[in-house]
Structure formats: C-alpha cells, structure tokens
Design a protein around this motif. Structure first.
Motif, PDB file in Angstrom:
ATOM      1  N   UNK A  95       6.262   5.415   7.369  1.00 42.13           N
ATOM      2  CA  UNK A  95       7.553   4.902   7.851  1.00 42.13           C
ATOM      3  C   UNK A  95       7.471   4.541   9.330  1.00 42.13           C
ATOM      4  N   UNK A  96       6.770   5.348  10.103  1.00 38.71           N
ATOM      5  CA  UNK A  96       6.606   5.050  11.530  1.00 38.71           C
ATOM      6  C   UNK A  96       5.909   3.706  11.716  1.00 38.71           C
TER       7      UNK A  96
ATOM      8  N   UNK B  72       2.033   9.812  -5.301  1.00 33.70           N
ATOM      9  CA  UNK B  72       2.673  11.099  -5.005  1.00 33.70           C
ATOM     10  C   UNK B  72       3.589  11.492  -6.164  1.00 33.70           C
ATOM     11  N   UNK B  73       4.360  10.554  -6.646  1.00 32.78           N
ATOM     12  CA  UNK B  73       5.305  10.797  -7.742  1.00 32.78           C
ATOM     13  C   UNK B  73       4.568  11.262  -9.004  1.00 32.78           C
TER      14      UNK B  73
ATOM     15  N   UNK C  74       0.842  -1.197   0.000  1.00 37.02           N
ATOM     16  CA  UNK C  74       0.000   0.000   0.000  1.00 37.02           C
ATOM     17  C   UNK C  74       0.878   1.248   0.000  1.00 37.02           C
ATOM     18  N   UNK C  75       1.924   1.245   0.800  1.00 37.75           N
ATOM     19  CA  UNK C  75       2.860   2.370   0.854  1.00 37.75           C
ATOM     20  C   UNK C  75       3.472   2.619  -0.526  1.00 37.75           C
ATOM     21  N   UNK C  76       3.904   1.562  -1.178  1.00 37.70           N
ATOM     22  CA  UNK C  76       4.491   1.661  -2.518  1.00 37.70           C
ATOM     23  C   UNK C  76       3.523   2.351  -3.478  1.00 37.70           C
ATOM     24  N   UNK C  77       2.283   1.905  -3.502  1.00 35.07           N
ATOM     25  CA  UNK C  77       1.328   2.493  -4.439  1.00 35.07           C
ATOM     26  C   UNK C  77       1.019   3.941  -4.078  1.00 35.07           C
TER      27      UNK C  77
ATOM     28  N   UNK D 139       4.336  14.247   4.928  1.00 37.14           N
ATOM     29  CA  UNK D 139       3.766  13.875   6.235  1.00 37.14           C
ATOM     30  C   UNK D 139       3.209  12.455   6.195  1.00 37.14           C
ATOM     31  N   UNK D 140       2.536  12.105   5.107  1.00 35.94           N
ATOM     32  CA  UNK D 140       2.019  10.740   4.948  1.00 35.94           C
ATOM     33  C   UNK D 140       3.161   9.726   4.891  1.00 35.94           C
ATOM     34  N   UNK D 141       4.228  10.073   4.202  1.00 37.23           N
ATOM     35  CA  UNK D 141       5.401   9.186   4.128  1.00 37.23           C
ATOM     36  C   UNK D 141       5.972   8.965   5.523  1.00 37.23           C
TER      37      UNK D 141
END
Length: 157
Positions: free
Chosen positions: A112-113, A38-39, A30-33, A106-108
């Motif tokens: 990461x947390x 964002x990119x 999910x993080x990857x997508x 902020x989402x990143x």
C-alpha cells in the motif's frame, strides 16, 4: 501549437500519464495476486477474520486494475497485460511466504505504501495535465487506502 488528444488533453502529458498508470497497473496486478495467495493459504488462529479481509481486499484490487486499464485506454494508450512486463516494472514483488497472517499484513502495508506514493506522483502529473478524470480516480484511491493503512496498522498492534 499544442496537440490535444480526443478528450482535450495535451498529447505528451497524456502519454506520460499513461506510462505512470501502466506502472501502477503492474503494481496492482502483482499486489492482487499476492493477496489472493494470502487468502488461499492463510493459517492459524486468525484464519477466519484474515481470510475474509484478504478476499475483500483482492476483490477491491480487481476493480482498481480494471479502472486503471480503462483510464489508460481513455487517455488513448494501451494498457500492458503481460505478467512478464508486470514483474519487470512493478516495485511490488511476488510474495513467497503467504500463510503467516502477521507477515501477510506487513506485506500488504508495504505494498500500500508503494502504491500510495506512486498514486501521489500520478496525482501531481494529472493536475499538471488538467486531467480531472485521472485526478479524481487517484484522489479516491489514496483516501481509501490511507484508511486501510490505519486499519491494518491497528491490527498489528
């Protein structure tokens, strides 16, 4: 007598590790997508620097997704591959707003947390199972991502 799997680890402890690694796989996917979003969609005066940083991050996440899935296989289990499962299991949720650089960063940081906390849990489990392979992987990921947290936090200040 304790049953050992094909790489000499306790079968039950390996199963627990594989379950946790599948949770990590869901979060990473999910993080990857999200980061790809964002990119693709970043706008504003920081476009050029963030566009490149987001690409660097999602390329790194792509490698980690593969590493985690292969580690699950090495432990003798099956990595989940369905996004429907990822969406249910992941603590990281899909991002809807993807063009605001500050919000994206902020989402990143929040993602990461979540990932670092889970990796520390996996690190404890892998140490208890004498699983040096998973232990080394998590250790490397944690130190790399702690540095990213510092850098993205510095960017926001």
């Amino acid at each position: 007598m304790t049953q050992l799997n094909s790489i000499g680890l306790n079968v039950r402890k390996s199963e627990v590790l594989a379950e946790k690694l599948n949770e990590l796989l869901a979060d990473y996917s999910i993080f990857y997508q999200n980061v790809r979003g964002y990119h693709w969609n970043i706008k504003g005066d920081k476009f050029f620097e963030l566009h490149d940083k987001f690409q660097e991050l999602y390329e790194n996440l792509f490698i980690k997704i593969d590493d985690v899935a292969e580690r699950i296989r090495t432990l003798g289990h099956t990595p989940n591959h369905q996004f429907s499962v990822y969406q249910k299991e992941a603590k990281i949720k899909e991002s809807n707003e993807v063009s605001d650089g500050v919000k994206d960063v902020k989402d990143i940081l929040e993602s990461l947390k979540i990932i670092i906390i889970l990796q520390r849990e996996i690190l404890d489990l892998s140490a208890d199972a004498d699983d040096e392979g998973t232990n080394a992987l998590m250790s490397d990921y944690i130190s790399e991502q702690e540095k990213l947290v510092w850098m993205y936090t510095a960017y926001l200040k």
